[in-house]
Design an enzyme around this catalytic site. Sequence first.
Site, PDB file in Angstrom:
ATOM      1  N   PRO A 102       0.822  -1.219   0.000  1.00 49.96           N
ATOM      2  CG  PRO A 102      -0.324  -1.268   2.043  1.00 49.96           C
ATOM      3  CD  PRO A 102       0.656  -2.022   1.225  1.00 49.96           C
ATOM      4  CE  LYS A 111      69.272  -2.881   2.853  1.00 53.80           C
ATOM      5  NZ  LYS A 111      67.992  -2.297   2.726  1.00 53.80           N
ATOM      6  N   GLY A 134      60.079  -3.797   6.100  1.00 49.32           N
ATOM      7  CA  GLY A 134      59.372  -3.020   7.116  1.00 49.32           C
ATOM      8  C   GLY A 134      58.678  -1.831   6.456  1.00 49.32           C
ATOM      9  N   GLY A 135      57.540  -1.452   6.985  1.00 50.25           N
ATOM     10  CA  GLY A 135      56.848  -0.259   6.485  1.00 50.25           C
ATOM     11  C   GLY A 135      56.384  -0.418   5.062  1.00 50.25           C
ATOM     12  CG  MET A 162      66.795   4.933   8.538  1.00 55.34           C
ATOM     13  SD  MET A 162      67.395   4.601   6.872  1.00 55.34           S
ATOM     14  CE  MET A 162      66.340   5.643   5.889  1.00 55.34           C
ATOM     15  CG  ASP A 217      64.600  -5.604   5.781  1.00 54.54           C
ATOM     16  OD1 ASP A 217      63.694  -5.390   6.594  1.00 54.54           O
ATOM     17  OD2 ASP A 217      64.631  -5.121   4.628  1.00 54.54           O
ATOM     18  N   PRO A 267      54.845  -1.328  10.196  1.00 54.75           N
ATOM     19  CG  PRO A 267      53.857   0.325  11.496  1.00 54.75           C
ATOM     20  CD  PRO A 267      53.628  -0.511  10.286  1.00 54.75           C
TER      21      PRO A 267
HETATM   22  N1  SAH Z   1      60.289   1.358   4.544  1.00 50.29           N
HETATM   23  C1  SAH Z   1      60.201   1.690   5.940  1.00 50.29           C
HETATM   24  C2  SAH Z   1      61.335   2.556   6.384  1.00 50.29           C
HETATM   25  C3  SAH Z   1      62.673   1.883   6.328  1.00 50.29           C
HETATM   26  S1  SAH Z   1      63.948   2.920   6.909  1.00 50.29           S
HETATM   27  C4  SAH Z   1      58.868   2.378   6.209  1.00 50.29           C
HETATM   28  O1  SAH Z   1      58.139   2.723   5.278  1.00 50.29           O
HETATM   29  O2  SAH Z   1      58.549   2.554   7.373  1.00 50.29           O
HETATM   30  C5  SAH Z   1      64.137   2.366   8.547  1.00 50.29           C
HETATM   31  C6  SAH Z   1      63.596   3.376   9.530  1.00 50.29           C
HETATM   32  O3  SAH Z   1      62.196   3.302   9.616  1.00 50.29           O
HETATM   33  C7  SAH Z   1      64.070   3.179  10.936  1.00 50.29           C
HETATM   34  O4  SAH Z   1      65.350   3.688  11.141  1.00 50.29           O
HETATM   35  C8  SAH Z   1      63.037   3.956  11.707  1.00 50.29           C
HETATM   36  O5  SAH Z   1      63.289   5.334  11.617  1.00 50.29           O
HETATM   37  C9  SAH Z   1      61.794   3.682  10.912  1.00 50.29           C
HETATM   38  N2  SAH Z   1      60.988   2.594  11.505  1.00 50.29           N
HETATM   39  C10 SAH Z   1      60.659   1.434  10.941  1.00 50.29           C
HETATM   40  N3  SAH Z   1      59.878   0.702  11.749  1.00 50.29           N
HETATM   41  C11 SAH Z   1      59.714   1.435  12.873  1.00 50.29           C
HETATM   42  C12 SAH Z   1      59.002   1.243  14.087  1.00 50.29           C
HETATM   43  N4  SAH Z   1      58.300   0.144  14.330  1.00 50.29           N
HETATM   44  N5  SAH Z   1      59.057   2.224  15.009  1.00 50.29           N
HETATM   45  C13 SAH Z   1      59.742   3.350  14.786  1.00 50.29           C
HETATM   46  N6  SAH Z   1      60.429   3.584  13.656  1.00 50.29           N
HETATM   47  C14 SAH Z   1      60.410   2.647  12.706  1.00 50.29           C
END
Ligand code: SAH
Length: 493
Positions: A43, A278, A309-310, A391, A256, A233
Site C-alpha cells: 500500500p 641491514k 618493514g613499512g 633513520m 630484513d 611497522p
Molecule cells: N620502509 C620503511 C622505512 C625503512 S627505513 C617504512 O616505510 O617505514 C628504517 C627506519 O624506519 C628506521 O630507522 C626507523 O626510523 C623507521 N621505523 C621502521 N619501523 C619502525 C618502528 N616500528 N618504530 C619506529 N620507527 C620505525
Amino acid sequence: MDYFPIFTQLKNRRVLLVGAGEVAARKLDLLYQAGASVTIVAPHIGTAVQQQLQLDANGEQRIRVHQRPYHEHDITAVHLVIAATNNQAVNQAVFRDAERNHIFVNVVDQQPLCSFITPAIVDRAPLTIAISSAGQAPVLARLIRAKLESWIPTRYGKLAQLAQKFRDQVKQTLSTGAQRKRFWETIFEGPVANKVFANRTAAAEQALLSTLQNFTADERTQTGEVYLVGAGPGDPDLLTFKALRLMQQADVVVYDRLVSKPILNLVRRDAQRIFVGKQRANHCLSQTGINELLIKLAKQGLRVVRLKGGDPYIFGRGGEEAQQLVAAGVAFEVVPGITSAAGTSSYCGIPLTHRDFAQSVTFATGHLKNDSVELDWTALAQTNNTLVVYMGLASLNIISEQLIAHGRNKQIPVAVVQNATRPDQKVVIGTLETIADKVQQAKLSSPAMIIIGEVVALYDELNLTEQNSQTIDVPQYPVSQAYDEEALFQKTA
Ligand code: SAH
C-alpha cells in the site's frame, strides 16, 4: 541437514515481493541483481524502493508495482515469494497462500513462516559463497561471512571468468584430468591469479598462455616472480590482506631486520626464510647481494616474497630492487605497506597534519653520510610543517641543531618513538632543544621515528596507550633472533 542448499536461476522468472519498506528494498536489490522480474505489492512505497523503481524505469523495466494491499491472487504464476511487511496478518496470509500453491516462500526474519531461508552471501560473481546456520545463529553466519569477505580478494570472481575463457583451450592442450587440475591449481594460486587481483587482465592472460605452453608435471620449471611486500611497522594487524595472502603462498621469504617476529610467524610454514639483515653500518648482505639473491631465487622458479618493514617505496630501497628486477627480466609486483610514519602517528596520537598546526608534512632520512646529514634545512625548518625523520636516531643532535640554526623555534615539541606499534613501543617527548639529551637518557635504540612540529603538542590529548613514557622498562626488539636467521642465510645463500 535442516535445509537443502540450492542456487536458483531467477533470470526473467517472476518473484513476488510483498512490502516496500527498507527490508523489502534490500531484498529487491538482490533479486534484481539476480535478474528476476519482480512484482511488488504494497500500500505504501518507501523511498529506497522508489529509487530502485526509478533506476529500473530508465533501464531494464523488470519491476512491476501494485500499490494496494496484498491479495491472495497475487500468488499465482510466480516462482518465489518474499514477504517483508510489518503486518503480521499479511505475513501469515502470504505464507499460507504460498504453501497452498506449493510455491517457495520466505517471510523475512520469521523462520516458522519460511519454506526457504536466504543465506549470508559472499559475492564474487560468478563465484558465490552462501552461508547458513539454518536460521539458528544468523549472527554467526554473518561473522563467518565477514571473515571470508576479508580473506577472499574482491576480484576473485574474475578468476572464474578467466578460467571460463580458456577452459576449452586448456582441455585441448592438456589431455588428462589430473594434468588440468594441477594446471588450474597453479593458475589460481600463483602469479596469474595475483595479476588478476591487481587488475592486470591482459598480463594475466598472457601469463596463463605461457604457463600453458610450458606446463609439465613440474610447475617449478617456469620463472618465478618477486613480490616486494610492505609489512608495516610491526603490529601484524597492520598487514594488508594482500601482503598476508602472498606471505602464505610464498616459496621463499627474504626479510630484513625491521620485519617483526609476529609478522614472520604468519609466513607459510614450509616457506624458506632468508634473513638479509641491514642495520646501520652493519649490513648483513649488501644491497647488490640482495638484488642478486632475489633474481637468483626467481630464476629458480620460486615465488619470492621480499618482505620489508613499512612501505617498500619509502626509504626501503624497494625502488632499487624493482629496477634490478626489471633489468633482469624478472616479473614483480609491489604491495604497499603502512609506513612507520603513519603507524607511529596513529599509535601515539600525533596527527601528522592538523588544520591548526600543520599544513604540510615532510618525510626525510636522517641517515648519516660521512658523519653529516645532507638535507635542505631551510625548507625543513618552516613553521607549520611536520617533519618526520626516518633513520635519524644517530643524527638527532645534528638535526635539532640545524633546525634551530635555520630558524625553527627551539621550543617546538618533538617526539621520538621506538618500536612504534609494537607491544614495547616507547615514546620520549621533548623540545628541539631538549630532545637529544632526553633520548640519550632514555637509552632509546633503533628502530625509532622522530616527529618534529607543532602537532606533537596533541600527544597529551590524543595518546591512548597506557605505556606512553620513557619510564617504561621493556626489553628491546630482539636482535638475537637475527643471528639464527643469519646462520640460516649462510646455509642457503
Ligand atoms: N620502509 C620503511 C622505512 C625503512 S627505513 C617504512 O616505510 O617505514 C628504517 C627506519 O624506519 C628506521 O630507522 C626507523 O626510523 C623507521 N621505523 C621502521 N619501523 C619502525 C618502528 N616500528 N618504530 C619506529 N620507527 C620505525
